[in-house]
Design a protein around this motif. Structure first.
Motif, PDB file in Angstrom:
ATOM      1  N   HIS A 247       0.835  -1.210   0.000  1.00  0.00           N
ATOM      2  CA  HIS A 247       0.000   0.000   0.000  1.00  0.00           C
ATOM      3  C   HIS A 247       0.863   1.250   0.000  1.00  0.00           C
ATOM      4  N   ASP A 259       6.398   2.449   7.206  1.00  0.00           N
ATOM      5  CA  ASP A 259       5.126   1.794   6.923  1.00  0.00           C
ATOM      6  C   ASP A 259       4.183   2.792   6.294  1.00  0.00           C
ATOM      7  N   PRO A 260       3.928   2.645   4.996  1.00  0.00           N
ATOM      8  CA  PRO A 260       4.295   1.574   4.097  1.00  0.00           C
ATOM      9  C   PRO A 260       5.342   1.958   3.063  1.00  0.00           C
ATOM     10  N   GLU A 293      -5.056   1.093   2.733  1.00  0.00           N
ATOM     11  CA  GLU A 293      -4.854  -0.110   3.559  1.00  0.00           C
ATOM     12  C   GLU A 293      -5.067   0.216   5.034  1.00  0.00           C
ATOM     13  N   GLU A 294      -4.597   1.404   5.426  1.00  0.00           N
ATOM     14  CA  GLU A 294      -4.536   1.722   6.860  1.00  0.00           C
ATOM     15  C   GLU A 294      -5.911   1.808   7.509  1.00  0.00           C
ATOM     16  N   ASP A 321       4.546  -4.750   2.489  1.00  0.00           N
ATOM     17  CA  ASP A 321       4.204  -3.639   3.395  1.00  0.00           C
ATOM     18  C   ASP A 321       5.391  -3.271   4.290  1.00  0.00           C
TER      19      ASP A 321
HETATM   20 ZN   LIG Z   1       1.356  -0.906   6.336  1.00  0.00          ZN
END
Ligand SMILES: [Zn+2]
Length: 465
Positions: A247, A259-260, A293-294, A321
């Motif tokens: 992501h 992240d990410p 995604e989060e 990720d």
């Molecule tokens: Zn992530």
């Protein structure tokens, strides 16, 4: 002793190029410093999607396009946490993504590290109170990672009125993370720094009941995000696909550099060098940069749903990720048949990585796993990490990421994809739904799966009432 490497000359070109350039760090700098968090619904998210698509086209990928994803976005408003009694004091806090607008007064129940057994034992006390628990991943008596989502879910199931997530790392401030599973959460959730959580804990210990008020003005609304997809088309079996993905959205309080984005730029770098040195490949390699995604794996879930008819053709989905922020092993999600093959590749590549069997629910491999697709990821052993560190805090910034780790992840992903696209006899195929359910019902996963099913049913019920 070296093992014969049939891809030596391509490997040398890939590794040589990746380790003598700065492309992934250049791309990471643009993603983080120019576009900010890239959180769902922000201008930076849209610019990042355009930038990524542009880069992939420039690198010579085919069929580069954006796929729209409709979803419920969340905008942070003002939030206030006030202690009402036995003292009056305001405590700094942040709301967690998909938290509803709130005006809530109740007593805190201190659930410490949030062990599932403690939620069971104290269920009667929790009703109507605000659960306070911390981000320790292995609460006493547990071996699994007990995720924030599970602690929030157990609070919901026991009738809590609100949720306070205390970061367990000193000096990192509050830790964010979604609580809504893709839509407005039923009860408010906030996070506080360790130091403030410890203060509340002491106050409860010394004075007994502590009543607080949480007010917030967050908003949820319909919105659109994008997955960015690009292909290196296969020559002999173009319908068979190997996928690499990560992501690109971060949390709104952060640059989301580790992240990410460190993983996103490694996917893009793998695409660049495979296009340059390995094409044409016998099978298609597809690169996916997921949106949102989060806040509930929404981009990858939408892809799996939209492309349901093509999932049989995916040989493997490799999730990356955050993969460029550290050294990784190769984890596969309960595919023992892939173990000897990956171990052989490690030897022939003269690249040291362990091959492990794992399964967790909190990244973009999971929708593919649920659909039976062979999946895995470039990961470090999460259980050994102790938690996210500065991940999901405002300190996940560009300065923490090292070019060396970006290069390692990019080259490893490219070399694995090269082999997956060439391998004649692929040892695994898509699982039947029942087989997936059986894995989730195995002793090590049963507690987590039973609980997620209950929470999902409760969320559904609450959303309709
Ligand atoms: Zn992530």
């Amino acid at each position: 002793m070296t093992t014969k490497n049939p891809f030596l000359s391509v490997d040398q070109k890939i590794v040589g190029d990746v380790f003598t350039g700065t492309e992934p760090m250049d791309n990471l700098t643009i993603l983080c410093d120019d576009f900010g968090s890239r959180f769902g619904g922000t201008g930076g998210e849209r610019l990042a999607a355009e930038f990524i698509a542009g880069r992939l086209a420039e690198y010579g990928l085919s069929n580069v396009h954006r796929e729209e994803v409709d979803y419920i976005s969340w905008t942070r408003g003002e939030v206030k946490l006030e202690i009402l009694s036995p003292i009056q004091k305001e405590i700094p806090c942040i709301t967690l993504p998909h938290s509803p607008p709130a005006d809530l007064e109740a007593a805190i129940i201190d659930m410490d590290d949030g062990a599932p057994s403690e939620f069971d034992r104290r269920a009667a006390e929790i009703e109507g109170k605000i659960v306070m628990t911390n981000s320790i991943i292995h609460p006493s008596g547990t071996k699994r990672w007990i995720h924030r989502g599970e602690k929030y879910g157990r609070s919901l199931l026991t009738g809590a009125a609100g949720f306070i997530f205390v970061n367990h790392y000193p000096g990192y401030g509050p830790a964010t993370g979604s609580i809504g599973a893709g839509r407005q959460a039923p009860i408010p959730g906030i996070s506080v720094a360790k130091e403030d959580g410890d203060f509340l804990h002491r106050l409860i210990q010394r004075k007994g009941e502590v009543r607080i008020r949480i007010t917030s003005t967050d908003q949820c609304q319909p919105n659109t995000s994008w997955n960015i997809i690009a292909d290196l088309p296969g020559q002999e079996h173009p319908e068979q696909v190997v996928m690499l993905g990560c992501h690109y959205d971060g949390h709104d309080i952060s640059q989301g550099a580790g992240d990410p984005a460190s993983g996103a730029v490694a996917v893009i770098e793998a695409a660049r060098v495979l296009a340059k040195y390995a094409a044409p490949l016998p099978r298609t390699v597809r690169f996916a940069l997921w949106g949102i995604e989060e806040i509930g794996l929404l981009g990858s879930k939408a892809y799996v749903k939209t492309h349901a008819d093509d999932l049989d053709q995916i040989r493997f989905y490799l999730n990356m990720d955050g993969a460029g922020a550290k050294l990784n092993d190769v984890m596969v999600n309960q595919w023992p048949e892939l173990q000897p093959l990956l171990e052989r590749w490690g030897k022939e590549m003269a690249h040291e990585f362990a091959v492990g069997q794992s399964l967790h629910t909190f990244s973009d491999h999971f929708p593919f796993f649920m659909a039976g697709v062979p999946t895995g990821g470039l990961e470090a052993d999460l259980n050994k990490s102790g938690g996210r560190g500065y991940g999901h805090t405002r300190y996940d910034t560009l300065d923490k990421v090292q070019l060396f780790h970006l290069r390692e992840a990019s080259a490893l992903a490219a070399r694995l994809a090269l082999r997956m696209a060439h391998e004649e006899k692929w040892p695994v195929a898509r699982r039947e739904e029942q087989t997936v359910l059986d894995i989730l019902d195995s002793p090590e996963h049963r507690e987590a799966s039973e609980f997620s099913a209950k929470v999902a049913a409760l969320r559904e019920k609450l959303s309709q009432s």
